[in-house]
Design a protein around this motif. Sequence first.
Motif, short mmCIF file in Angstrom:
data_model
loop_
_atom_site.label_atom_id
_atom_site.label_comp_id
_atom_site.label_asym_id
_atom_site.label_seq_id
_atom_site.Cartn_x
_atom_site.Cartn_y
_atom_site.Cartn_z
N VAL A 26 42.23 29.87 33.03
CA VAL A 26 43.34 30.74 33.43
C VAL A 26 43.93 31.31 32.14
O VAL A 26 44.23 30.55 31.21
CB VAL A 26 44.42 29.98 34.22
N ARG A 27 44.08 32.63 32.10
CA ARG A 27 44.71 33.25 30.94
C ARG A 27 46.19 33.40 31.18
O ARG A 27 46.64 33.38 32.33
CB ARG A 27 44.10 34.64 30.70
N ALA A 28 46.91 33.57 30.12
CA ALA A 28 48.34 33.85 30.26
C ALA A 28 48.50 35.13 31.07
O ALA A 28 47.77 36.09 30.85
CB ALA A 28 48.98 34.01 28.88
N GLY A 29 49.40 35.13 32.01
CA GLY A 29 49.66 36.32 32.79
C GLY A 29 48.64 36.60 33.86
O GLY A 29 48.68 37.64 34.50
N GLU A 30 47.74 35.65 34.09
CA GLU A 30 46.69 35.87 35.08
C GLU A 30 46.96 35.01 36.31
O GLU A 30 47.41 33.88 36.20
CB GLU A 30 45.34 35.49 34.47
N ILE A 31 46.66 35.56 37.48
CA ILE A 31 46.76 34.78 38.71
C ILE A 31 45.34 34.49 39.17
O ILE A 31 44.58 35.41 39.47
CB ILE A 31 47.53 35.53 39.81
N VAL A 32 44.99 33.22 39.18
CA VAL A 32 43.66 32.82 39.63
C VAL A 32 43.81 32.13 40.97
O VAL A 32 44.61 31.20 41.11
CB VAL A 32 42.98 31.88 38.61
N GLY A 33 43.07 32.56 41.96
CA GLY A 33 43.18 32.00 43.29
C GLY A 33 41.97 31.15 43.62
O GLY A 33 40.85 31.46 43.21
N ILE A 34 42.21 30.05 44.35
CA ILE A 34 41.11 29.22 44.82
C ILE A 34 41.12 29.27 46.34
O ILE A 34 42.10 28.88 46.97
CB ILE A 34 41.24 27.76 44.34
N ALA A 35 40.02 29.76 46.91
CA ALA A 35 39.92 29.80 48.37
C ALA A 35 39.03 28.65 48.81
O ALA A 35 38.07 28.29 48.12
CB ALA A 35 39.33 31.13 48.82
N GLY A 36 39.33 28.08 49.94
CA GLY A 36 38.51 26.99 50.45
C GLY A 36 39.19 26.36 51.64
O GLY A 36 40.38 26.54 51.86
N LEU A 37 38.42 25.63 52.42
CA LEU A 37 38.97 24.97 53.60
C LEU A 37 39.66 23.68 53.19
O LEU A 37 39.46 23.18 52.09
CB LEU A 37 37.86 24.65 54.59
N VAL A 38 40.45 23.15 54.12
CA VAL A 38 40.96 21.80 53.93
C VAL A 38 39.74 20.89 53.78
O VAL A 38 38.79 21.00 54.55
CB VAL A 38 41.80 21.36 55.15
N GLY A 39 39.75 20.02 52.78
CA GLY A 39 38.61 19.14 52.60
C GLY A 39 37.57 19.70 51.65
O GLY A 39 36.57 19.06 51.36
N SER A 40 37.79 20.94 51.13
CA SER A 40 36.84 21.48 50.19
C SER A 40 37.12 20.96 48.78
O SER A 40 36.38 21.26 47.86
CB SER A 40 36.93 23.01 50.18
N GLY A 41 38.21 20.21 48.62
CA GLY A 41 38.51 19.62 47.33
C GLY A 41 39.49 20.44 46.50
O GLY A 41 39.80 20.08 45.39
N ARG A 42 40.03 21.51 47.09
CA ARG A 42 40.87 22.41 46.28
C ARG A 42 42.20 21.76 45.91
O ARG A 42 42.63 21.86 44.76
CB ARG A 42 41.10 23.72 47.03
N SER A 43 42.86 21.10 46.87
CA SER A 43 44.14 20.47 46.54
C SER A 43 43.93 19.32 45.58
O SER A 43 44.72 19.10 44.65
CB SER A 43 44.82 19.95 47.80
N GLU A 44 42.87 18.56 45.79
CA GLU A 44 42.56 17.44 44.91
C GLU A 44 42.32 17.95 43.50
O GLU A 44 42.74 17.33 42.52
CB GLU A 44 41.33 16.68 45.42
N LEU A 45 41.62 19.07 43.41
CA LEU A 45 41.34 19.67 42.09
C LEU A 45 42.65 20.01 41.38
O LEU A 45 42.85 19.68 40.21
CB LEU A 45 40.48 20.93 42.26
N LEU A 46 43.54 20.65 42.12
CA LEU A 46 44.81 21.05 41.53
C LEU A 46 45.59 19.84 41.04
O LEU A 46 46.14 19.83 39.94
CB LEU A 46 45.62 21.83 42.58
N GLU A 47 45.63 18.81 41.87
CA GLU A 47 46.39 17.61 41.50
C GLU A 47 45.76 16.89 40.31
O GLU A 47 46.45 16.24 39.54
CB GLU A 47 46.48 16.65 42.70
N THR A 48 44.44 17.01 40.18
CA THR A 48 43.77 16.37 39.05
C THR A 48 44.05 17.14 37.76
O THR A 48 44.29 16.54 36.71
CB THR A 48 42.26 16.27 39.31
N ILE A 49 44.03 18.46 37.84
CA ILE A 49 44.37 19.26 36.65
C ILE A 49 45.79 18.90 36.19
O ILE A 49 46.07 18.78 35.00
CB ILE A 49 44.28 20.76 36.99
#
Lengths: 357, 514
Positions: free
Chosen positions: B288-311
């Motif tokens: 992610v660059r400064a000033g950039e909005i990066v979106g993650i699309a995925g279903l519940v269970g695709s690991g997206r929330s877990e990824l965010l919490e791990t970061i």
Amino acid sequence: MTETTPTTLPAQSPPADPAGTAKARLSWWRGDGGEGAKRNLGLLATLAVLVVIGVLTRPDLYGDASWVWGNTLTILKLASVVGVVTVGMTFVIIGGGIDLSVGAIVALAGVWCTTVATQSYGAGGMIFSALTVGLAVGVVNGLLISYGRLVPFIATLAMMVAARGLAAEISDKQTQVSNNQFINGIASTDVLGIPLLVYILAAVVLAGWVLLNRTTFGRTVAVGGNPEAARLAGINVRRHTLLLYALSGLCCGIAAIMLTAQATSAQAAMANLYELDAIAAAIIGGTLLSGGRGTIIGSLLGVVIFSTITNLFAINGLSTEAQNMVKGGIIVAAVLVQQVQFGSLTQFLARNRATTT
Amino acid sequence: MSAPADAVAGEVVLRLTDVVKTFPGVRALDGVQLEVRAGEVHCLLGQNGAGKSTLIKVLAGVHRPDSGELEWRGRPAAFANPQAAMRAGIATIYQELDLVEDLSVAENAFLGHEPGRLGFVRRGHTARRTRQILARLGHPEIPPGRLVRHLPAAGKQIVSMARALSHEARLIIMDEPSAVLAHDEVGNLFRIIRELTAQGIAVIYISHRLEEIREIGDRVTVLKDGRTTAANLPARDTPTRDLVARMTGRTIEYVFPDRPADAPPRPELLRVDGLTRHGEFADVSLTVRAGEIVGIAGLVGSGRSELLETIYGARRSQAGTVRMGGRTLRPGSVGAAVKAGMGMAPEERKSQALLLGEPIYRNVTLATFGRYARLGFTDAGRERAAAGRMAAALDLRPRDVRRPVRTLSGGNQQKVVVGRWLLGDTRLLLLDEPTRGVDVGARAELYQVVRELAARGVGVLLVSSEVPEVLGLADRVLVMREGRVVREAPAGDLDENTVLDLVMAGSLMEGAPA
């Protein structure tokens, strides 16, 4: 960071405008706990009712002003030791925990500071050892709970058993008489007509109030109702949990000195069931067992209400058994009242959340 | 395909007409039509939030519809509670299996209606009947006395089905049953479903995997925004394009702020390399660059929330690194992440982010109250002043920061959480489902706030199950499926259908004969 902040958003460093600071200083003493204050008024009303009952049942005694003053001091003196323990307990419960080992810590600290060896160091040595033992046991509790991830109930239950055992071991199950006149004098000395024990209680309550309401430490205690939110806000929840139990242990050390002075002795069975008295007082005072809400003043009023009831029964020559039944009833009544006030709203919100999936 | 072709000709067992269910602020079901025949597998398709879960709960007797008709086996029916629905013959197998882990297989199968005599449970009889049902399900090897805790996920699902059969169910609702299963177990599940339908039992099957629907389904009903947009499509012959089109094309158009014209590339803020947590996500790399909005699309269970919490350090990674401004962060430490300039608005706002009973200003300053303090003494006046300025900047309503946060609407609560990080030196904002439970008007405001932040150089990593939100707000999009990033592209190069295809493609069935 300033250049990356949106212009419409405020500057991030607190401003240094003198007017704001003066206003802030005014607000230093103005609490935010409107709900808490209302609850405390209810507790004062309860206390008033108890006094009225005393007046009605023993008009002969209440006719004597000097007796009334003396009796008030008796009640406060009675409340002092449990009161100090309750301050620590209030912190722990607001922080989302429970400490079942407080009575045992008082006993251990009392026994430790009255051994022949400790007494040879004089009053200073006795006080130092009682405070250190209380603090150390509290730290052990805190380590087990925060870093050992034990449930507070289990950890402090184990400590309750173990600390009493150690106290019995040290004292060889004997009553250890305190020969130190300074220590014994703590319980028998009056300053300006008020017992020293009451001053100690007042000092601990004041310190506890400031710590809880006016310090960064107190702020992190208050997030006990939602430790997950605190953790995700970057607060070191574990370290604060550790400090909470250490604080409770320290309060027990103070209480141990007071109780030893009162009895001029210490033994492994002293401060029996103090944990229940302290928890009951905190709950009556409006502390939520699930954490996050509670006040030091409320807890103090809870302790005073209990000792007033004890006193009421004593001046009427009634049995302790009847007294305990009344206390049990009061605990239930207090919790029921609080549930009606606050539970209904939070439950309503929780139910809404559960259904809108 | 082995499903009998004439299954569709069975009698109609369930018919819903214009069913409506509202919750405070949400019209969860807004005119649902559904017709299910005996012996068919009827698939329900819809995006997250389309109303599938609510519909299941209406059928299972958990919710009662506000209006509309529910006809069960030819008669109007109203189920007062889940027991009533069960007794009528509707069994539901929820995604999170509702089994009691420390009871035996037999006890779970007959939970709530144990065969008894004079108040004593007839254990032998229960075990015998359980064994019969398990045999009917093709799993005679599961011992009725085994604790459910000791069964694998597939075995637990069999027990859930055994419970349904113990009620003599005529209709079994399965909510994403394949989500918990491994590849070869899905085949077994399908075999069981075919046996059930051959016995005349109707099945409502919910899945995000189109390939599964093609294999096991007879007919498909599509939901969108609480409405039936298509009913009784043939499961095997309807083109994927058509199905996806029925699920999208929303009636409510969200207003997204314009993306800035080509700005000079700013320095890289966050770099994640090969981040892995077993069973949640694997080998994820992103920047992610400064000033950039990066979106993650995925279903519940695709690991997206877990990824965010791990970061963010709320979960500890097992492999890989997270770097902020070139410095590697200590894994599993939220404190380190916050110190490095991260802030997160977590998925569950009420339980993970807010102290509901506390005043607004204390929630706003939760991460920063230390800097308004002197020598460890907090300064409520300065905190209130700072929170008040933030409230004005974010147009928080009501403005009075002394009010408890629980009195605010969802959108304003989210502003409180965002404002918390704006008060700090936050350079990277992690947003997990920022508009969940937020009404349409407030959404536009939140989008505006996020875009404005980015314009001033804050990096944003956004997770959302709403594909239009990710596409409309983000500059660059990562699509996640089953714990892996399957596509990365500028938001302008993707459209909703493409992303949905990627998100829902059934990797389970990959390589299987079409």
